[in-house]
Each structure stands twice: as C-alpha cells, then as structure tokens.
Design a protein around this motif. Structure first.
Motif, PDB file in Angstrom:
ATOM      1  N   GLU A 146     -67.046  26.514   1.082  1.00 16.68           N
ATOM      2  CA  GLU A 146     -68.027  27.554   1.376  1.00 16.68           C
ATOM      3  C   GLU A 146     -67.330  28.862   1.753  1.00 16.68           C
ATOM      4  O   GLU A 146     -66.491  28.892   2.664  1.00 16.68           O
ATOM      5  N   SER A 147     -67.673  29.932   1.024  1.00 23.25           N
ATOM      6  CA  SER A 147     -67.183  31.281   1.348  1.00 23.25           C
ATOM      7  C   SER A 147     -65.661  31.323   1.460  1.00 23.25           C
ATOM      8  O   SER A 147     -65.102  32.009   2.329  1.00 23.25           O
ATOM      9  N   CYS A 148     -64.989  30.582   0.573  1.00 27.04           N
ATOM     10  CA  CYS A 148     -63.532  30.562   0.588  1.00 27.04           C
ATOM     11  C   CYS A 148     -63.001  30.904  -0.802  1.00 27.04           C
ATOM     12  O   CYS A 148     -63.752  30.972  -1.782  1.00 27.04           O
ATOM     13  N   VAL A 149     -61.702  31.124  -0.879  1.00 30.07           N
ATOM     14  CA  VAL A 149     -61.042  31.429  -2.149  1.00 30.07           C
ATOM     15  C   VAL A 149     -60.029  30.320  -2.427  1.00 30.07           C
ATOM     16  O   VAL A 149     -59.135  30.053  -1.608  1.00 30.07           O
ATOM     17  N   LEU A 150     -60.183  29.677  -3.575  1.00 30.25           N
ATOM     18  CA  LEU A 150     -59.245  28.637  -4.014  1.00 30.25           C
ATOM     19  C   LEU A 150     -58.531  29.146  -5.259  1.00 30.25           C
ATOM     20  O   LEU A 150     -59.173  29.412  -6.281  1.00 30.25           O
ATOM     21  N   VAL A 151     -57.215  29.296  -5.179  1.00 34.16           N
ATOM     22  CA  VAL A 151     -56.424  29.799  -6.294  1.00 34.16           C
ATOM     23  C   VAL A 151     -55.589  28.663  -6.867  1.00 34.16           C
ATOM     24  O   VAL A 151     -54.781  28.052  -6.164  1.00 34.16           O
ATOM     25  N   GLU A 152     -55.834  28.347  -8.125  1.00 35.36           N
ATOM     26  CA  GLU A 152     -55.155  27.272  -8.858  1.00 35.36           C
ATOM     27  C   GLU A 152     -55.222  25.929  -8.127  1.00 35.36           C
ATOM     28  O   GLU A 152     -54.195  25.259  -7.937  1.00 35.36           O
ATOM     29  N   PRO A 153     -56.412  25.523  -7.701  1.00 38.37           N
ATOM     30  CA  PRO A 153     -56.529  24.177  -7.120  1.00 38.37           C
ATOM     31  C   PRO A 153     -56.361  23.112  -8.196  1.00 38.37           C
ATOM     32  O   PRO A 153     -56.816  23.281  -9.332  1.00 38.37           O
ATOM     33  N   ASP A 154     -55.723  22.013  -7.832  1.00 35.72           N
ATOM     34  CA  ASP A 154     -55.423  20.937  -8.781  1.00 35.72           C
ATOM     35  C   ASP A 154     -56.222  19.695  -8.392  1.00 35.72           C
ATOM     36  O   ASP A 154     -55.905  19.012  -7.424  1.00 35.72           O
ATOM     37  N   PHE A 155     -57.298  19.442  -9.165  1.00 36.89           N
ATOM     38  CA  PHE A 155     -58.135  18.256  -8.963  1.00 36.89           C
ATOM     39  C   PHE A 155     -57.830  17.172 -10.003  1.00 36.89           C
ATOM     40  O   PHE A 155     -58.638  16.268 -10.202  1.00 36.89           O
ATOM     41  N   ALA A 156     -56.709  17.256 -10.678  1.00 33.43           N
ATOM     42  CA  ALA A 156     -56.412  16.332 -11.769  1.00 33.43           C
ATOM     43  C   ALA A 156     -56.454  14.882 -11.285  1.00 33.43           C
ATOM     44  O   ALA A 156     -55.825  14.520 -10.294  1.00 33.43           O
ATOM     45  N   GLY A 157     -57.212  14.064 -11.988  1.00 40.14           N
ATOM     46  CA  GLY A 157     -57.302  12.649 -11.652  1.00 40.14           C
ATOM     47  C   GLY A 157     -58.093  12.345 -10.399  1.00 40.14           C
ATOM     48  O   GLY A 157     -58.187  11.186  -9.993  1.00 40.14           O
ATOM     49  N   ALA A 158     -58.669  13.366  -9.787  1.00 41.98           N
ATOM     50  CA  ALA A 158     -59.421  13.156  -8.544  1.00 41.98           C
ATOM     51  C   ALA A 158     -60.823  12.639  -8.834  1.00 41.98           C
ATOM     52  O   ALA A 158     -61.330  12.762  -9.955  1.00 41.98           O
ATOM     53  N   ARG A 159     -61.456  12.056  -7.819  1.00 46.11           N
ATOM     54  CA  ARG A 159     -62.852  11.622  -7.894  1.00 46.11           C
ATOM     55  C   ARG A 159     -63.674  12.461  -6.941  1.00 46.11           C
ATOM     56  O   ARG A 159     -63.408  12.474  -5.735  1.00 46.11           O
ATOM     57  N   LEU A 160     -64.643  13.191  -7.488  1.00 42.27           N
ATOM     58  CA  LEU A 160     -65.476  14.072  -6.684  1.00 42.27           C
ATOM     59  C   LEU A 160     -66.922  13.602  -6.749  1.00 42.27           C
ATOM     60  O   LEU A 160     -67.481  13.452  -7.837  1.00 42.27           O
ATOM     61  N   GLU A 161     -67.503  13.354  -5.589  1.00 38.92           N
ATOM     62  CA  GLU A 161     -68.901  12.936  -5.522  1.00 38.92           C
ATOM     63  C   GLU A 161     -69.609  13.726  -4.425  1.00 38.92           C
ATOM     64  O   GLU A 161     -69.136  13.803  -3.304  1.00 38.92           O
ATOM     65  N   ARG A 162     -70.735  14.321  -4.791  1.00 39.57           N
ATOM     66  CA  ARG A 162     -71.490  15.188  -3.880  1.00 39.57           C
ATOM     67  C   ARG A 162     -70.563  16.249  -3.279  1.00 39.57           C
ATOM     68  O   ARG A 162     -70.343  16.314  -2.070  1.00 39.57           O
ATOM     69  N   VAL A 163     -70.030  17.080  -4.173  1.00 40.76           N
ATOM     70  CA  VAL A 163     -69.156  18.191  -3.779  1.00 40.76           C
ATOM     71  C   VAL A 163     -69.840  19.489  -4.179  1.00 40.76           C
ATOM     72  O   VAL A 163     -70.336  19.622  -5.297  1.00 40.76           O
ATOM     73  N   GLU A 164     -69.886  20.441  -3.253  1.00 43.58           N
ATOM     74  CA  GLU A 164     -70.554  21.717  -3.497  1.00 43.58           C
ATOM     75  C   GLU A 164     -69.576  22.880  -3.325  1.00 43.58           C
ATOM     76  O   GLU A 164     -68.739  22.871  -2.417  1.00 43.58           O
ATOM     77  N   PHE A 165     -69.727  23.878  -4.197  1.00 47.16           N
ATOM     78  CA  PHE A 165     -69.001  25.135  -4.070  1.00 47.16           C
ATOM     79  C   PHE A 165     -70.048  26.210  -3.790  1.00 47.16           C
ATOM     80  O   PHE A 165     -70.903  26.479  -4.642  1.00 47.16           O
TER      81      PHE A 165
END
Length: 226
Positions: A146-165
């Motif tokens: 929330e209200s943040c800056v993510l530069v080149e985040p690496d979610f490779a192979g990750a599992r995301l469930e109920r994630v909000e931007f």
C-alpha cells in the motif's frame, strides 16, 4: 490496525485479511547485539544499529522495530510475529526462509532484501521504497502493498494468494513461474511486468492496465501488431 476482515473483494476477487495489531507496553531492548536463535518478546528496538549482526533463527514476538539500520543483517529463518517495523533502512538484509505473520512494515527504505523462500501471512507493507526485493519461491497470503514503491521485485516461483497492490508503484516486476490466486493489481500504477505475463491468470487488472500491457502480451504470444 485493520479489522481482520476481507478488504476489496470487487469483481469476485477475495480481499486480503489485514493483521490485527495491539502491541502491549514494550520494554527497551537491553542489548547491543542480536543473538542467533535469540528470543525477543515485548521489546522495542529504537534507532538500533543492527548492521552486519547475526540473528539467524531469532524470534520476535509483540515487538516494535523503529528507525533501525539493517544493512547486511543476518535474519535467515527468523520469525517475526505480531510486530510493527517502522522506518527500517538498509541494503542486503538477509531474511531467507523467514516467517512474517501479523506484521506491519511501514516507511521502509530497503534495497536487495533477501526474502526468498519466506512465508508472509497477514502482512501490510505501507509507504516507503524497496529496490530489488527478492521473494523468489516465497509464499504470500493475505498481503497488502500500500502506497509504496517496488522497483524490480522478484516474485519468480512464488505463490501469491489474496495479495493486493493499493496505490503502489510496481516497476519491472518478475512473475516468472509464479502462481497467483485472488491477486488484485488494479491499484498498481505504474504496472510494469518484465516476465511472467503468462502467469497472471489468477490476477485482476483494470481495462487501462490491460491496454498498457497489450504490447508485452502480444509479444509474449508471438502476435505481430502492424
């Protein structure tokens, strides 16, 4: 902060459950150095310089870390529970295979944070900027950026469930090999994905975002646009 209820939930997307945090009265951290496998309960770490310290396997319960320097701090396999982390700053913090549950990370200024293989559950990341965040093979459930800056985040192979931007800049993100379920990207502006467009079947985007992603989607599918 937050009511433990589903937020969002529009268009059939299940919203993330936010942490419920009510810290008890805290005691000042009495030491100058972290210990491997240390047990920290009900403590306040204020303006502590944790640069290069070794807290591998440590447990933080009902703690507040405020204004701490975490350059190169070793916290692999740490457990951070029911805690608030405010104004952390540092490069190369090692948090591989750590667990964050019911945590707020507020106004962080971090770079190259290593969270590969970590577990994040009921976590809010609010404000601040994180460069080169490594979440490869991590598991994220009920997480809000929330209200943040993510530069080149690496979610490779990750599992995301109920994630909000939410009102979040997502620049040059890598979702290669990731698994997404109930992931709401509509609040990401800009939304830049450099890898893993084929993994977005469990995400929702806005019409405008879809148009912005169209050239990359066409290239991914081998479609020529003339």
């Amino acid at each position: 902060m937050g009511g433990g209820r589903a937020a969002g939930g529009r268009a059939g997307v299940r919203g993330a459950r936010r942490p419920e945090l009510r810290l008890p009265p805290l005691e000042p951290w009495p030491d100058a150095e972290l210990r491997p496998d240390g047990d920290y309960d009900g403590l306040e770490f204020r303006d502590a310089d944790l640069t290069g310290q070794d807290g591998v396997g440590a447990r933080f319960m009902d703690c507040a870390l405020t204004g701490c320097a975490v350059d190169g701090t070793g916290l692999g396999r740490a457990r951070v529970l029911d805690s608030v982390l405010t104004g952390l700053r540092g490069v190369g913090t090692h948090l591989a295979e750590s667990t964050f549950r019911d945590v707020e990370l507020v106004d962080a200024r971090l770079g190259g944070t290593q969270l590969h293989g970590a577990v994040l559950e009921r976590v809010v990341v609010r404000g601040g900027k994180i460069d080169f965040l490594n979440l490869r093979e991590a598991r994220l459930k009920d997480v809000v950026f929330e209200s943040c800056v993510l530069v080149e985040p690496d979610f490779a192979g990750a599992r995301l469930e109920r994630v909000e931007f939410v009102d979040c800049a997502l620049r040059e993100a890598d979702f290669g090999g990731a698994t997404l379920k109930d992931v709401d990207l509509r609040g990401a502006a800009p939304l830049e994905i450099v890898r893993g467009l084929d993994r977005l079947s469990g995400a929702v985007v806005s019409t405008g975002q879809l148009l912005d992603l169209a050239p990359a989607l066409a290239a991914e599918l081998g479609i020529r646009v003339e």
